[in-house]
Design a protein around this motif. Structure first.
Motif, PDB file in Angstrom:
ATOM      1  N   GLN A 128     -83.501   5.259 131.781  1.00 33.59           N
ATOM      2  CA  GLN A 128     -83.011   4.255 130.961  1.00 33.59           C
ATOM      3  C   GLN A 128     -83.593   3.032 131.395  1.00 33.59           C
ATOM      4  O   GLN A 128     -83.583   2.657 132.752  1.00 33.59           O
ATOM      5  CB  GLN A 128     -81.487   4.028 130.879  1.00 33.59           C
ATOM      6  CG  GLN A 128     -80.821   5.015 129.961  1.00 33.59           C
ATOM      7  CD  GLN A 128     -81.131   5.125 128.647  1.00 33.59           C
ATOM      8  OE1 GLN A 128     -81.309   3.974 127.982  1.00 33.59           O
ATOM      9  NE2 GLN A 128     -81.445   6.218 128.113  1.00 33.59           N
ATOM     10  N   THR A 129     -84.294   2.109 130.609  1.00 31.71           N
ATOM     11  CA  THR A 129     -85.443   1.126 131.093  1.00 31.71           C
ATOM     12  C   THR A 129     -84.814  -0.221 130.140  1.00 31.71           C
ATOM     13  O   THR A 129     -84.422  -0.301 129.197  1.00 31.71           O
ATOM     14  CB  THR A 129     -86.686   1.228 131.177  1.00 31.71           C
ATOM     15  OG1 THR A 129     -87.131   1.349 129.279  1.00 31.71           O
ATOM     16  CG2 THR A 129     -87.030   2.410 131.613  1.00 31.71           C
ATOM     17  N   ALA A 130     -85.025  -1.374 130.887  1.00 26.39           N
ATOM     18  CA  ALA A 130     -84.647  -2.696 130.252  1.00 26.39           C
ATOM     19  C   ALA A 130     -85.631  -3.800 130.613  1.00 26.39           C
ATOM     20  O   ALA A 130     -86.137  -3.826 131.861  1.00 26.39           O
ATOM     21  CB  ALA A 130     -83.126  -3.060 130.506  1.00 26.39           C
ATOM     22  N   ALA A 131     -86.251  -4.311 129.945  1.00 27.13           N
ATOM     23  CA  ALA A 131     -87.551  -5.467 130.180  1.00 27.13           C
ATOM     24  C   ALA A 131     -86.846  -6.382 130.037  1.00 27.13           C
ATOM     25  O   ALA A 131     -86.164  -7.136 129.224  1.00 27.13           O
ATOM     26  CB  ALA A 131     -88.710  -5.338 129.251  1.00 27.13           C
ATOM     27  N   LEU A 132     -86.915  -7.432 131.418  1.00 24.93           N
ATOM     28  CA  LEU A 132     -86.756  -8.972 131.577  1.00 24.93           C
ATOM     29  C   LEU A 132     -87.599  -9.520 131.914  1.00 24.93           C
ATOM     30  O   LEU A 132     -88.613  -9.496 132.729  1.00 24.93           O
ATOM     31  CB  LEU A 132     -85.550  -8.681 132.675  1.00 24.93           C
ATOM     32  CG  LEU A 132     -84.194  -7.764 132.404  1.00 24.93           C
ATOM     33  CD1 LEU A 132     -83.592  -7.538 133.850  1.00 24.93           C
ATOM     34  CD2 LEU A 132     -83.214  -8.670 131.657  1.00 24.93           C
TER      35      LEU A 132
ATOM     36  N   VAL B  94     -82.637 -11.853 136.236  1.00 24.73           N
ATOM     37  CA  VAL B  94     -82.798 -10.552 136.683  1.00 24.73           C
ATOM     38  C   VAL B  94     -81.866 -10.096 137.928  1.00 24.73           C
ATOM     39  O   VAL B  94     -81.075  -9.209 137.844  1.00 24.73           O
ATOM     40  CB  VAL B  94     -84.264 -10.229 137.615  1.00 24.73           C
ATOM     41  CG1 VAL B  94     -84.192  -9.042 138.211  1.00 24.73           C
ATOM     42  CG2 VAL B  94     -85.556 -10.698 136.417  1.00 24.73           C
ATOM     43  N   ALA B  95     -81.554 -11.356 138.640  1.00 24.04           N
ATOM     44  CA  ALA B  95     -80.370 -10.992 139.578  1.00 24.04           C
ATOM     45  C   ALA B  95     -79.142 -10.728 139.005  1.00 24.04           C
ATOM     46  O   ALA B  95     -78.149  -9.851 139.039  1.00 24.04           O
ATOM     47  CB  ALA B  95     -80.273 -12.459 140.425  1.00 24.04           C
TER      48      ALA B  95
ATOM     49  N   ASP C 236     -96.097  -6.512 134.200  1.00 28.28           N
ATOM     50  CA  ASP C 236     -96.948  -7.661 133.912  1.00 28.28           C
ATOM     51  C   ASP C 236     -96.504  -8.983 133.959  1.00 28.28           C
ATOM     52  O   ASP C 236     -95.330  -9.065 134.443  1.00 28.28           O
ATOM     53  CB  ASP C 236     -97.612  -7.257 132.471  1.00 28.28           C
ATOM     54  CG  ASP C 236     -96.486  -7.299 131.155  1.00 28.28           C
ATOM     55  OD1 ASP C 236     -95.597  -7.867 131.534  1.00 28.28           O
ATOM     56  OD2 ASP C 236     -96.849  -7.001 130.218  1.00 28.28           O
ATOM     57  N   ALA C 237     -97.369  -9.937 133.465  1.00 25.22           N
ATOM     58  CA  ALA C 237     -96.743 -11.415 133.859  1.00 25.22           C
ATOM     59  C   ALA C 237     -95.468 -11.543 133.000  1.00 25.22           C
ATOM     60  O   ALA C 237     -94.866 -12.694 133.227  1.00 25.22           O
ATOM     61  CB  ALA C 237     -97.847 -12.207 133.302  1.00 25.22           C
ATOM     62  N   ARG C 238     -95.219 -10.929 132.132  1.00 19.87           N
ATOM     63  CA  ARG C 238     -94.035 -11.288 131.235  1.00 19.87           C
ATOM     64  C   ARG C 238     -92.653 -10.490 131.646  1.00 19.87           C
ATOM     65  O   ARG C 238     -91.722 -10.945 131.116  1.00 19.87           O
ATOM     66  CB  ARG C 238     -94.205 -11.049 129.608  1.00 19.87           C
ATOM     67  CG  ARG C 238     -95.383 -11.922 129.218  1.00 19.87           C
ATOM     68  CD  ARG C 238     -95.915 -11.223 127.611  1.00 19.87           C
ATOM     69  NE  ARG C 238     -96.483  -9.693 127.874  1.00 19.87           N
ATOM     70  CZ  ARG C 238     -96.768  -9.115 127.112  1.00 19.87           C
ATOM     71  NH1 ARG C 238     -96.466  -9.504 125.610  1.00 19.87           N
ATOM     72  NH2 ARG C 238     -97.485  -7.810 127.106  1.00 19.87           N
ATOM     73  N   ALA C 239     -92.852  -9.337 132.212  1.00 19.82           N
ATOM     74  CA  ALA C 239     -91.396  -8.642 132.343  1.00 19.82           C
ATOM     75  C   ALA C 239     -91.330  -7.770 133.536  1.00 19.82           C
ATOM     76  O   ALA C 239     -92.265  -7.457 134.233  1.00 19.82           O
ATOM     77  CB  ALA C 239     -91.523  -7.616 131.119  1.00 19.82           C
TER      78      ALA C 239
END
Length: 420
Positions: free
Chosen positions: A334-338, A345-346, A369-372
């Protein structure tokens, strides 16, 4: 249901038309057929047939999802698999490799070795048998911030109506590529340009800038506490942005235990990989890493030994991931892009640790990458055990609640989803 007449038209293009062999993913739908063209001419012809027939289809490179088989579709239809499109061209003077989706990391590195070049391309976590093009677009090669932008240059894109267009990455006046890649790397439902979902335009050729092979490496680790702090995240981001490290991964104690790594440290560990072309340059980089760690209040240690990849934990082999379909246990991501914002993130990591359904799950943080920054949670479940599957469903729902709470994209995964 796809008509016999349409199947005959697809087969007459010269492409292979077969039934799907199976999937390790219990959710979604099996495709009616898998179509494998052998050339761009065949691909464009069959795509026009599918477009004119209003047939729902998605694309994949080699039939893998982060190293595992994933022959599933979200609506009744078929998969166009590009494994047979495997042309590879090298420019050893400029350090460029132009690849089609069927070219694997193993094939590319064999070609580089045969040409006796000073270049190489490290295989990602999904293994040497996976697509260079697919990994570059979907995963950012897992080598740090900006990796996709740094190494991807030229794209040949096939649109859903069969039209081919060449797009450039570096032309500031033409941002079509970035508009076509609006989401961070990783498998998810919104993918528009050769993502795992693959329901948008398709990249059928990519020019990749190859890194120079390194001869000197060091692999220290940062030792952190039980909680992910903003200071650690700032240190991590600076290490990447200053290009002091080539790749990084943050691992929880539960993850280390699952992989058989036993150490006295009971907190988070940030693995670092430092590479250089000479011993002197490596020493200088290590000194800079030590200085930056001290500035952020972090401490370094030597690399921990031991550990297994996820397939080994299940009794499988990463070089033959298709065999995982026959194993009694499965691994679920299960993934989540932040955005790489330390406070966000913390906070997300704290929410994961305090959720009673997710607290004991091994988890990992990887900058893509630079965004997530992407959070991964491998969850082991017993495929034929109703209680185990029910627990997996609850964990999937818990991740979905966190995604909604933090307003992050709903990434695709191998989740057990409700019956359709």
């Amino acid at each position: 249901m796809i008509s016999t007449e349409l199947l005959d038209r697809l087969a007459n293009t010269g492409a292979g038309v077969t039934r799907p062999a199976g999937s390790t993913v219990p959710g979604g739908l099996f495709p009616d057929w898998v179509v494998e063209p052998e050339s761009l001419a065949q691909l464009t012809t069959l795509v026009r047939i599918l477009h004119d027939g209003a047939v729902d289809w998605r694309v994949d490179a080699r039939g893998r999802n982060w190293g595992y088989d994933d022959s599933r579709v979200r609506e009744p239809g078929l998969i166009v698999r590009l494994a047979r499109l495997d042309r590879l061209d090298l420019d050893v003077e400029l350090g460029l490799a132009t690849v089609q989706p069927g070219v694997t990391f193993a094939q590319l590195n064999e070609a580089l070795q045969a040409a006796d070049t000073r270049y190489y391309l490290p295989a990602p976590g999904s293994g040497p048998h996976t697509s260079v093009l697919g990994n570059a677009l979907e995963r950012g090669l897992l080598a740090g911030l900006g990796e996709r932008e740094r190494h991807c240059r030229d794209f040949l894109v096939l649109h859903r109506d069969g039209e081919l267009t060449r797009l450039g990455w570096e032309d500031a006046a033409d941002d079509r590529v970035r508009r076509a890649l609006p989401y961070p790397p990783g498998p998810h439902l919104q993918g528009s340009l050769f993502q795992t979902a693959g329901y948008g335009p398709v990249v059928v050729e990519l020019t990749h800038v190859l890194p120079v092979a390194t001869v000197q490496t060091a692999e220290p680790v940062l030792l952190a506490g039980a909680e992910l702090t903003e200071d650690l995240l700032r240190c991590w981001r600076d290490l990447l942005l200053d290009e002091l490290v080539t790749s990084t991964i943050l691992i929880s104690p539960a993850r280390r235990r699952a992989q058989g790594i036993t150490v006295s440290h009971d907190g988070l560990v940030l693995n670092l990989y430092i590479a250089a072309s000479s011993a002197g340059m490596l020493r200088a980089k290590v000194v800079d890493v030590q200085r930056l760690a001290r500035q952020h209040g972090q401490r370094l240690a030597a690399r921990f030994a031991g550990g297994h990849d996820d397939l080994s934990i299940l009794g499988g082999d990463r070089n033959h991931p298709e065999a995982v379909g026959q194993l009694p246990e499965g691994l679920e991501w299960q993934t989540a892009a932040l955005p790489f914002v330390p406070s966000l993130v913390a906070a997300f990591a704290r929410a994961v640790r305090t959720d009673p359904v997710l607290a004991d799950i091994p988890w990992t943080l990887r900058p893509l990458d630079a965004r997530a920054l992407v959070w991964l949670a491998p969850i082991v479940y017993r495929k034929k055990d109703p209680d185990s599957v029910a627990l997996l469903r609850r964990r999937v729902a818990a991740v979905a609640r966190l995604r909604d709470e933090f307003a992050v994209p709903a990434y695709r995964s191998g989740a057990v989803r409700a019956d359709r």
